[in-house]
Design a protein around this motif. Structure first.
Motif, short mmCIF file in Angstrom:
data_model
loop_
_atom_site.label_atom_id
_atom_site.label_comp_id
_atom_site.label_asym_id
_atom_site.label_seq_id
_atom_site.Cartn_x
_atom_site.Cartn_y
_atom_site.Cartn_z
N ILE A 13 0.84 -1.20 0.00
CA ILE A 13 0.00 0.00 0.00
C ILE A 13 0.87 1.26 0.00
CG2 ILE A 13 -1.92 -1.20 1.12
CD1 ILE A 13 -1.27 0.31 3.71
N ALA A 14 0.52 2.19 -0.87
CA ALA A 14 1.22 3.46 -0.99
C ALA A 14 0.35 4.40 -1.80
CB ALA A 14 2.57 3.28 -1.67
N ASP A 15 0.64 5.67 -1.74
CA ASP A 15 -0.06 6.64 -2.59
C ASP A 15 0.90 7.78 -2.94
OD1 ASP A 15 -2.24 7.70 -4.00
OD2 ASP A 15 -2.66 9.08 -2.35
N PRO A 16 1.40 7.81 -4.19
CA PRO A 16 1.10 6.87 -5.28
C PRO A 16 1.85 5.56 -5.08
CG PRO A 16 2.72 8.46 -6.00
CD PRO A 16 2.31 8.90 -4.63
N VAL A 17 1.47 4.57 -5.86
CA VAL A 17 2.10 3.26 -5.74
C VAL A 17 2.83 2.85 -7.02
CG1 VAL A 17 0.21 1.78 -6.55
CG2 VAL A 17 1.70 0.98 -4.68
N VAL A 42 -1.64 -1.54 -4.08
CA VAL A 42 -2.92 -0.91 -3.74
C VAL A 42 -2.67 0.56 -3.41
CG1 VAL A 42 -4.89 -0.91 -2.16
CG2 VAL A 42 -3.85 -3.08 -2.84
N SER A 43 -3.48 1.45 -4.00
CA SER A 43 -3.33 2.87 -3.74
C SER A 43 -4.68 3.50 -3.43
CB SER A 43 -2.71 3.57 -4.96
OG SER A 43 -2.45 4.93 -4.69
N PHE A 44 -4.69 4.39 -2.45
CA PHE A 44 -5.91 5.12 -2.08
C PHE A 44 -5.46 6.38 -1.35
CE2 PHE A 44 -4.85 1.77 0.90
CZ PHE A 44 -4.77 2.43 2.12
N PRO A 45 -6.30 7.42 -1.29
CA PRO A 45 -5.91 8.66 -0.61
C PRO A 45 -5.87 8.49 0.90
CG PRO A 45 -8.18 8.80 -1.33
CD PRO A 45 -7.64 7.52 -1.91
N VAL A 46 -5.08 9.32 1.54
CA VAL A 46 -4.99 9.28 3.00
C VAL A 46 -6.36 9.46 3.63
CG1 VAL A 46 -4.08 10.49 5.03
CG2 VAL A 46 -2.60 10.07 3.07
N SER A 47 -7.21 10.26 3.01
CA SER A 47 -8.55 10.50 3.56
C SER A 47 -9.39 9.22 3.60
CB SER A 47 -9.29 11.55 2.72
OG SER A 47 -9.42 11.13 1.37
N GLU A 57 -8.89 -5.50 7.43
CA GLU A 57 -9.02 -6.35 8.61
C GLU A 57 -10.05 -7.45 8.41
OE1 GLU A 57 -7.86 -3.75 12.46
OE2 GLU A 57 -9.75 -3.18 11.52
N GLN A 58 -11.00 -7.23 7.50
CA GLN A 58 -12.05 -8.22 7.25
C GLN A 58 -11.66 -9.26 6.19
OE1 GLN A 58 -14.76 -8.20 9.25
NE2 GLN A 58 -13.74 -6.45 10.23
N MET A 59 -10.56 -9.02 5.48
CA MET A 59 -10.17 -9.92 4.39
C MET A 59 -9.50 -11.17 4.94
SD MET A 59 -8.74 -7.17 1.59
CE MET A 59 -9.80 -5.86 0.96
N LYS A 60 -10.18 -12.31 4.85
CA LYS A 60 -9.69 -13.54 5.47
C LYS A 60 -8.40 -14.05 4.84
CE LYS A 60 -14.30 -15.17 6.85
NZ LYS A 60 -15.28 -16.26 6.71
N ASN A 61 -8.20 -13.80 3.55
CA ASN A 61 -7.01 -14.34 2.89
C ASN A 61 -5.90 -13.31 2.73
OD1 ASN A 61 -8.38 -12.81 1.01
ND2 ASN A 61 -7.95 -14.19 -0.72
N LEU A 62 -6.04 -12.14 3.36
CA LEU A 62 -4.97 -11.14 3.35
C LEU A 62 -4.02 -11.45 4.50
CD1 LEU A 62 -3.72 -8.56 2.19
CD2 LEU A 62 -5.19 -7.24 3.75
N ARG A 63 -2.83 -11.93 4.15
CA ARG A 63 -1.86 -12.39 5.16
C ARG A 63 -1.05 -11.24 5.74
NH1 ARG A 63 -0.08 -14.52 9.13
NH2 ARG A 63 1.55 -16.06 9.19
N GLY A 64 -0.70 -10.28 4.88
CA GLY A 64 0.14 -9.19 5.37
C GLY A 64 0.30 -8.11 4.32
N MET A 65 1.05 -7.08 4.70
CA MET A 65 1.22 -5.92 3.82
C MET A 65 2.61 -5.33 3.95
SD MET A 65 -2.27 -3.73 4.44
CE MET A 65 -2.45 -4.14 6.18
N ILE A 66 3.09 -4.78 2.86
CA ILE A 66 4.21 -3.84 2.90
C ILE A 66 3.60 -2.45 2.83
CG2 ILE A 66 6.23 -2.98 1.68
CD1 ILE A 66 6.80 -5.79 0.79
N VAL A 67 4.10 -1.54 3.64
CA VAL A 67 3.51 -0.21 3.79
C VAL A 67 4.52 0.85 3.40
CG1 VAL A 67 2.37 1.38 5.36
CG2 VAL A 67 2.13 -1.10 5.71
N SER A 68 4.10 1.79 2.56
CA SER A 68 4.98 2.88 2.17
C SER A 68 4.28 4.21 2.38
CB SER A 68 5.44 2.70 0.72
OG SER A 68 6.48 3.61 0.40
#
Length: 269
Positions: A13-17, A42-47, A57-68
């Motif tokens: 996740i980042a914006d921009p990515v 995945v990209s989305f605004p801070v807002s 948090e609801q995504m059962k198959n999302l194991r983890g993330m890298i965050v930028s």
């Protein structure tokens, strides 16, 4: 391995990515090691962070993330648990879902930086370091430079309050290190680090006063693209030892892979 319904999902996740290298690097790792997983940029605004994070948090198959950028501080604040490197900078660049469903975060910016320097035999101990940039990556690098026993550390940032706060926190944890704030002036230093995004664009100014670089200095830029920034080009022309940002990313990649538990998780149908 083809992606299917059983595939483990990771996000970057980042914006921009669009500049992110991690998804390509991890998906290459998954393919090479026959791991049934995929990393999606995945990209989305801070807002929209609160709404997006609630969905994650609801995504059962999302194991983890890298965050930028610009989500490192927000991700840290929304995780239930944090390892010490993330806690001391209050910023995360990796998140893993634990067996009980809670989220654990860590920060590998500084650790990747240090490992990259060591692999290229750049000495940090006893150096007089100038760090330009006190954001998420810069803060992590600041603590790790002090941990590696640089003699002194000057922190510079366009946000003076942010630089002062970081200097105070590093000095409190590593009192043996002389930590101050200052201008982006390399005079009096022999290790110079750019931890800002200044240099990503061809028409960006220099992040520091390059006219005051001298040949005995080691100059590091954590920017990966372009590989050889204008700062590094100038430093090399002067005769400085240089370090590319890709080395930091390569070492982070290994640390992140271990943290995200993707090594050796091969599924055989």
């Amino acid at each position: 391995m083809p992606v299917g319904g059983k595939s483990t999902v990771y996000f970057m996740i980042a914006d921009p990515v669009d500049h992110a290298k991690s998804p390509g690097m991890f998906n290459g790792l998954f393919e090479t090691e026959n791991i049934d997983a995929i990393m999606v940029p995945v990209s989305f605004p801070v807002s929209g962070f609160e709404t997006s994070w609630s969905s994650f948090e609801q995504m059962k198959n999302l194991r983890g993330m890298i965050v930028s950028v610009p989500f490192k501080g927000l991700a840290f604040a929304h995780c239930q648990h944090a390892n010490p490197r993330a806690s001391r900078v209050r910023a995360a660049n990796a998140v893993i879902r634990q067996s009980d469903g809670s989220l654990l975060c860590d920060n590998f910016d500084g650790a990747g930086f240090v490992e990259g320097m060591k692999r290229n035999r750049h000495v940090m101990r006893g150096k007089r370091a100038l760090l330009v940039g006190a954001g998420g990556a810069g803060a992590s690098i600041a603590f790790c430079l002090a941990e590696e026993k640089v003699e002194s550390l000057t922190i510079c940032d366009i946000d003076g309050d942010r630089a002062s706060t970081l200097a105070r926190l590093v000095a409190e944890e590593f009192p043996q290190c002389q930590v101050t704030t200052g201008a982006p002036d390399p005079r009096g230093h022999n290790l110079v680090v750019n931890a800002t995004p200044v240099g990503l664009k061809p028409d960006d100014p220099y992040p520091l006063d390059v006219d005051r670089l001298t040949a005995e200095m080691t100059v590091v830029d954590i920017i990966m693209q372009p590989r050889e920034t204008r700062l590094l080009q100038r430093a090399k022309a002067i005769g400085c030892a240089i370090q590319f940002g890709q080395e930091m990313m390569d070492c982070q990649m290994e640390l992140l892979a271990d943290f995200l538990q993707v090594r050796g998780k091969v599924e055989v149908e």
